[in-house]
Motif scaffolding. Sequence first.
Motif, short mmCIF file in Angstrom:
data_model
loop_
_atom_site.label_atom_id
_atom_site.label_comp_id
_atom_site.label_asym_id
_atom_site.label_seq_id
_atom_site.Cartn_x
_atom_site.Cartn_y
_atom_site.Cartn_z
N ASP A 1 35.00 30.35 14.14
CA ASP A 1 35.25 29.10 13.43
C ASP A 1 34.58 27.93 14.17
O ASP A 1 34.85 27.70 15.35
N PRO A 2 33.68 27.17 13.52
CA PRO A 2 32.99 26.08 14.21
C PRO A 2 33.95 24.96 14.62
O PRO A 2 33.77 24.31 15.64
N PHE B 1 34.52 23.35 18.43
CA PHE B 1 34.43 21.91 18.71
C PHE B 1 35.68 21.43 19.44
O PHE B 1 35.58 20.70 20.43
N LEU B 2 36.85 21.83 18.96
CA LEU B 2 38.09 21.42 19.60
C LEU B 2 38.18 21.92 21.03
O LEU B 2 38.64 21.22 21.93
N ALA B 3 37.73 23.14 21.27
CA ALA B 3 37.77 23.70 22.62
C ALA B 3 36.86 22.90 23.56
O ALA B 3 37.22 22.59 24.70
#
Length: 183
Positions: A14-15, A19-21
């Motif tokens: 999941d992109p 990004f959140l990571a």
Amino acid sequence: MSGFGANFDQIDADPAAEFLAREQDELAGLEDEVKPAAIAVTSLVNGAPPSPPTSLTREPREEPEKIKKWREDQVKRLEEKDREEDRKREELRQIAKKELEDWYKNHEETIAKTKAANRDAAKSAEKQFVAEDNDIQPGTEWERIAKLCDFNAKTKPGSKDVSRMRSIILQMKQYPVAIKPKA
């Protein structure tokens, strides 16, 4: 469909999760600075009264002695300037009042002198006219009228054209018409 890739069974990562990571890794060091606000929010959520964070509360500091002294001196200087300004303003008012009185005095004197000069000129002109009135001789009427007229050809803009009347008076002066008395 083998040319488009036969690997449809695998689901890509999941992109948004990636990004959140990444953002969490970059912002990991900021948690310590934000912690007091986070504690206050969590304590409100849990129902406990919030405790003021120690790093955000400031006790009113007392001004240094030099700043207090400067403020007092500044107030004194401003009061002194205000008094000086009021004194100068009053001084200028007195000077202006005196100058105005002098101007009125001079103006009244000038008007009085002008009136006296005009009266004297009018009296002398009247005396001259009366003296000449006794010397009236027949046939000199047009000469007397010509003396009273201004034969200057220059006229002011906006004034009436009196050149015709001027020429008639000059003709009558040069060639008077003899008026015969009725018998």
